[in-house]
Scaffold this active site. Structure first.
Site, PDB file in Angstrom:
ATOM      1  N   ASP A  75       0.832  -1.211   0.000  1.00 43.42           N
ATOM      2  CA  ASP A  75       0.000   0.000   0.000  1.00 43.42           C
ATOM      3  C   ASP A  75       0.861   1.254   0.000  1.00 43.42           C
ATOM      4  O   ASP A  75       2.057   1.220   0.305  1.00 43.42           O
ATOM      5  CB  ASP A  75      -0.961   0.014   1.183  1.00 43.42           C
ATOM      6  CG  ASP A  75      -0.252  -0.018   2.532  1.00 43.42           C
ATOM      7  OD1 ASP A  75       0.735  -0.779   2.667  1.00 43.42           O
ATOM      8  OD2 ASP A  75      -0.662   0.705   3.458  1.00 43.42           O
ATOM      9  N   GLU A 137      -0.049  -1.332   5.647  1.00 44.10           N
ATOM     10  CA  GLU A 137       1.042  -0.942   6.550  1.00 44.10           C
ATOM     11  C   GLU A 137       0.902   0.510   6.947  1.00 44.10           C
ATOM     12  O   GLU A 137       1.178   0.884   8.097  1.00 44.10           O
ATOM     13  CB  GLU A 137       2.388  -1.186   5.864  1.00 44.10           C
ATOM     14  CG  GLU A 137       3.610  -0.976   6.763  1.00 44.10           C
ATOM     15  CD  GLU A 137       4.128   0.454   6.769  1.00 44.10           C
ATOM     16  OE1 GLU A 137       4.962   0.778   7.629  1.00 44.10           O
ATOM     17  OE2 GLU A 137       3.686   1.259   5.922  1.00 44.10           O
TER      18      GLU A 137
END
Length: 395
Positions: A75, A137
């Site tokens: 991400d 994350e």
């Protein structure tokens, strides 16, 4: 063979902003893994919009136990296109740099892994290599927290892990914990001319906000300290506040988000308990005005810190493969603490400069991508021969 640079460009073209899905990128990687005869395991989140990916490249004897994990998150943080000179999801090279969202944090590391994949698959590896890719994350290491739990169930038990966050290819042994909390203060609304009939949630929340600042001041002035960090003490800050309804109504609600990042000498669980105790006292104070008052403290994310011993096999391996030795630690959080807490010797080492992460016109130096590729080439050579390679060797 597709280069690390080309793979990074492809990965950047996938918009994996945390508020959206990462499934297209995961599917792209899974397709490439299957093309090389591997069988990735895709682990979706609750609603299936996001997924972790785990794949093992077995040792030459078919063994999958132990081995080395290469960890990256898929991400990226949001972009404001108005602040970018170019399309953030179309990677472009200028002045020896690759620009685009995620180039630094941390798709160039994943790109280098994919570029190394053909050699990893062909080599007679002494130990297996596990590739573990996570989601979310950037919003609290949510995917990695589930990943660590799932690995044991899959029978994947690496002994060593390299998390490829941007460190300038320095081998990092430590980072602070990251703890994100939400404070919700519920008061009682009233006309602002009748303040005695209400309980002002904003005013009471302000007391809690002041308490968080006092903690920050305490750690800054009194320690404990760890000089390996640029900011050598535990920090705390309130970064979002929202409350009230109108200028002439006593505020019946106030919400604040704050964080603290602790060094190893400060127990984050005990610090959270200290904050909870203050909130409990604040609630009792508010209930002297009305029994309807309520103060809630909710943990949004608690990511453990990392403190890997300098003699750890993970540190030794990182330096052996050509990572830059470093006595420093990093203030930002990573997924490394989660792997270390699971008993896996872990270090952080990856291409790029953290100062470029999360910024407009994010970039990674092309030389950093090349250095990461050499690092992973050295890993292949290290695992295919019985003797250790010399640090810094390249293919």
């Amino acid at each position: 063979m597709t280069s690390a640079l080309d793979w990074t460009k492809r990965l950047v073209s996938q918009d994996t902003t945390s508020r959206g899905s990462n499934r297209e990128l995961i599917d792209l990687v899974a397709k490439e893994l299957r093309r090389h005869g591997l069988t990735p395991t895709i682990l979706p989140n609750g609603d299936g919009t996001k997924a972790n990916l785990v794949v093992t490249i077995p040792a030459h004897d078919g063994g999958t136990g132990g081995g080395i994990a290469l960890s990256g998150h898929t991400d990226a943080v949001p972009v404001d296109a108005r602040d970018w000179d170019t399309n953030p999801f179309t990677a472009q090279i200028r002045d020896g740099r690759l620009f685009g969202r995620g180039t630094c944090d941390m798709k160039s590391f994943i790109g280098a892994i994919l570029a190394t994949l053909p050699d990893l698959v062909r080599a007679p590896l002494r130990e297996p290599v596990h590739i573990v890719l996570s989601y979310d994350e950037e919003v609290g290491c949510l995917g990695a927290a589930r990943m660590v739990q799932d690995l044991a169930g899959l029978g994947v038990r690496p002994t060593t892990c390299i998390v490829g966050e941007p460190t300038g290819m320095r081998v990092i042994s430590g980072h602070k914990s990251v703890n994100l909390l939400e404070l919700s203060v519920h008061g009682v609304a009233a006309h602002s001319s009748l303040t005695s009939q209400g309980v002002n949630a904003i005013e009471h929340a302000a007391r809690a906000i002041g308490f968080i600042r006092s903690l920050a001041d305490e750690f800054r002035q009194q320690g404990p300290y760890d000089q390996a960090y640029d900011v050598p003490y535990t920090t705390a800050s309130v970064n979002l506040v929202d409350g009230g309804t109108a200028g002439n109504i006593v505020a019946d609600r106030c919400r604040a988000e704050f964080e603290f990042r602790s060094i190893g000498a400060v127990d984050p669980t005990r610090l959270r308990a200290r904050i909870q105790a203050y909130c409990d006292e604040l609630q009792e104070t508010m209930r002297q005005e009305s029994t309807q008052a309520l103060v809630e403290l909710r943990t949004l994310a608690m990511v453990p810190g990392l403190d890997t011993d300098a003699a750890s096999p993970a540190i030794q391996l990182g330096e052996l493969l050509g990572g830059v030795p470093s006595a420093g630690k990093v203030t930002y959080g990573t997924e490394a603490g989660l792997f270390r807490a699971a008993g896996i010797e872990t270090t952080v080492c990856g291409p790029g400069d953290i100062h470029q992460a999360h910024t407009a016109n994010e970039f990674v130096e092309l030389e950093q991508i090349r250095a990461c590729q050499a690092f992973l080439d050295n890993l292949v050579q290290h695992l295919r021969t019985p003797s250790r390679i010399k640090a810094g060797a390249t293919r």
